[in-house]
Design an enzyme around this catalytic site. Structure first.
Site, PDB file in Angstrom:
ATOM      1  N   SER A 223       0.778  -1.163   0.044  1.00  0.00           N
ATOM      2  CA  SER A 223      -0.137   0.041   0.111  1.00  0.00           C
ATOM      3  C   SER A 223       0.878   1.334  -0.013  1.00  0.00           C
ATOM      4  CB  SER A 223      -0.838  -0.111   1.194  1.00  0.00           C
ATOM      5  OG  SER A 223      -1.994   1.026   1.063  1.00  0.00           O
ATOM      6  N   ASP A 450      -9.289  -4.175  -5.227  1.00  0.00           N
ATOM      7  CA  ASP A 450      -8.845  -3.535  -4.101  1.00  0.00           C
ATOM      8  C   ASP A 450      -9.468  -2.113  -3.800  1.00  0.00           C
ATOM      9  OD1 ASP A 450      -7.041  -1.776  -2.448  1.00  0.00           O
ATOM     10  OD2 ASP A 450      -5.307  -2.977  -3.209  1.00  0.00           O
ATOM     11  N   HIS A 480      -7.432  -5.810  -0.285  1.00  0.00           N
ATOM     12  CA  HIS A 480      -6.298  -4.758  -0.240  1.00  0.00           C
ATOM     13  C   HIS A 480      -5.087  -5.633   0.109  1.00  0.00           C
ATOM     14  CE1 HIS A 480      -4.193  -1.361  -0.195  1.00  0.00           C
ATOM     15  NE2 HIS A 480      -4.041  -1.076   1.284  1.00  0.00           N
TER      16      HIS A 480
END
Length: 511
Positions: A223, A450, A480
């Site tokens: 991320s 996502d 995610h």
């Protein structure tokens, strides 16, 4: 032209008379930092007041602290300590070096996250056969001089407050809360706020590489960790080793573009949840079709704005709490049963315990009512990484686009994210460009469903890094991040990190 040339000569001469001056002192300070020796020892048991800590039983993990400058432009002045954690390579096979993890946020503390991730995902044990697994609490997070803002009581109020103002009074309250948070950050962490940005953390990362004794950085970032990795690759392209970016961001986006992408992503993820719920369960609490279920959820949220639901601990479930709870549950498919339970409880039983518990996970509130510093570090980093400072009028102009992208989350995301930096006490600087000419190939991974880092980021990040640098991998699925949950992605990443095997760019994983 002659006058300019003369000025340059004078400047050069002035520098020469100083004998190097500050430049030499900075080089000496940087060399001294790189020569420091880490004192690894068994991680202590977590203290109740600790922001982050290693595993309670040690479990083969070691902790240390590394000295970094507060201001990398003046490394010989004030310094601070970063908390580190390491799990030594277990074998069999030749040790490759250290593999450094960043778990995103920004604001997630690696010292507590790495052991937890290793326990959850057995594939970490495969990587540990040939790497020392290493992570750290980035500056301003965890136990690395954490940014502090609101106290627990004030944070409770902020977490429950209406983030979708419909009246002048609600707008006044929202702006007051945003300013109160900014003022609290300035009061408790002011001198540090100018030095929390990603570029400073990337320089910390390169110092960590040197102190660990590695010629190049092997890295797995998730991320926001992909943005940190991209900034590192831009600053130190020839120091990149085997690097993997999972759930890629797009550093070139403005905060409006990022927030808009997330609003659209969470709407997509909600639709995927509702498709699954209505297909697999005859009693899906929200309704029998995705359209009906979406409308039912919007009705619930509208009702909560006027009349919050009771919970067992006495805090009401407000509209904001419910939205946060739903958002938290959409990060991973494993949360979907809890989301179904929470919606059922709210709609049929008239209480909000499950959704409030999910909201607490998102905001970092523990069962004792204490908040971690993840939110404070998140805002501090995001505000350091952008020059944009939006006004309420800016948000109002963007609302139609947000509501079109997400009828459920659009307004909440727009108001909740775009005013965070409005009155921030220090200026911000964008992280772009992130070109990485000269870097070895980097694996970029995106998941089609996502909610937080949309798949559209993948080709955009690849173009910025460079076509010869980026290897693009797409996972068809939900949630995610992909490593550890997608067998196909996990196999590709392990082969790349352990043997240097490059997959074909454009590879798609369906498992």
């Amino acid at each position: 032209m002659a006058a300019v040339g003369a000025a340059m000569v004078l400047l050069a001469a002035a520098g020469a008379c100083d004998g190097g001056g500050k430049g030499d002192r900075d080089k000496d300070a940087t060399r001294a930092l790189a020569a420091q020796k880490l004192r690894w020892a068994a991680c202590p048991a977590p203290a109740a007041e600790a922001e982050s800590a290693g595993p309670a039983d040690g479990a083969g993990w070691e902790c240390a602290r590394m000295t970094v400058p507060v201001d990398w432009s003046d490394p010989g002045e004030e310094q601070m300590k970063l908390a580190l954690i390491r799990g030594r390579a277990t074998g069999p096979g030749r040790r490759i070096g250290s593999l450094v993890f960043n778990f995103g946020g920004p604001g997630q503390p690696g010292v507590s996250m790495l052991p937890a991730a290793a326990q959850s995902y057995q594939d970490f044990a495969t990587l540990r056969t040939r790497y020392d697994l290493v992570s750290f609490d980035p500056r301003g997070t965890g136990d690395s001089r954490p940014v502090r803002c609101l106290d627990d009581s004030a944070q409770d109020k902020a977490s429950a407050a209406d983030k979708t103002p419909d009246t002048p009074a609600e707008m006044t309250t929202l702006l007051h809360l945003a300013r109160a948070n900014t003022q609290a950050c300035a009061k408790h962490s002011g001198p540090l706020l100018a030095h929390i940005g990603t570029r400073s953390t990337a320089r910390d990362l390169d110092l960590l590489r040197q102190v660990l004794g590695d010629d190049t950085l092997s890295y797995l970032g998730f991320s926001y960790g992909t943005e940190l990795g991209a900034v590192y690759a831009h600053l130190y392209p020839r120091k990149v080793g085997r690097a993997v970016f999972d759930a890629v961001t797009n550093p070139a986006d403005t905060p409006v573009q990022t927030a808009l992408g997330q609003a659209e992503g969470f709407q997509l993820a909600l639709g995927d949840f509702l498709k699954d719920c209505t297909r697999r369960h005859g009693n899906c609490p929200a309704g029998d079709t995705v359209k009906q279920a979406t409308a039912t959820i919007r009705t619930l949220l509208s009702r909560l704005e006027r009349t919050p639901l009771p919970t067992q601990d006495g805090r009401p479930l407000t509209q904001t709490g419910a939205l946060n709870g739903i958002i938290q549950a959409l990060y991973a498919r494993s949360y979907w049963p809890s989301l179904q339970e929470g919606l059922n409880e709210a709609m049929q039983q008239g209480s909000g315990n499950v959704l409030l518990a999910l909201s607490d996970q998102l905001t970092g509130r523990d069962p004792q009512g204490h908040y971690s510093t993840v939110q404070a570090a998140n805002i501090a980093t995001l505000c350091a990484d952008t020059p944009h400072r939006y006004t309420p009028d800016d948000v109002k102009k963007s609302l139609p686009a947000f509501r079109k992208a997400s009828p459920v989350f659009g307004s909440h995301v727009a108001w909740g994210q775009l005013l965070q930096c409005t009155d921030w006490p220090v200026a911000g600087t964008a992280n772009t460009p992130v070109t990485a000419t000269g870097s070895p190939a980097i694996l970029l991974i995106a998941t089609t469903g996502d909610p937080a880092t949309p798949r559209t980021n993948l080709p955009r990040m690849a173009r910025q890094l460079g076509p010869r640098t980026a290897i693009q991998i797409t996972r068809n699925g939900d949630g995610h991040t992909a490593y550890g949950t997608s067998p196909c992605v996990t196999d590709i990443v392990n082969a790349y990190l352990l043997t240097g095997t490059h997959p074909k760019t454009g590879t798609t994983c369906t498992t």
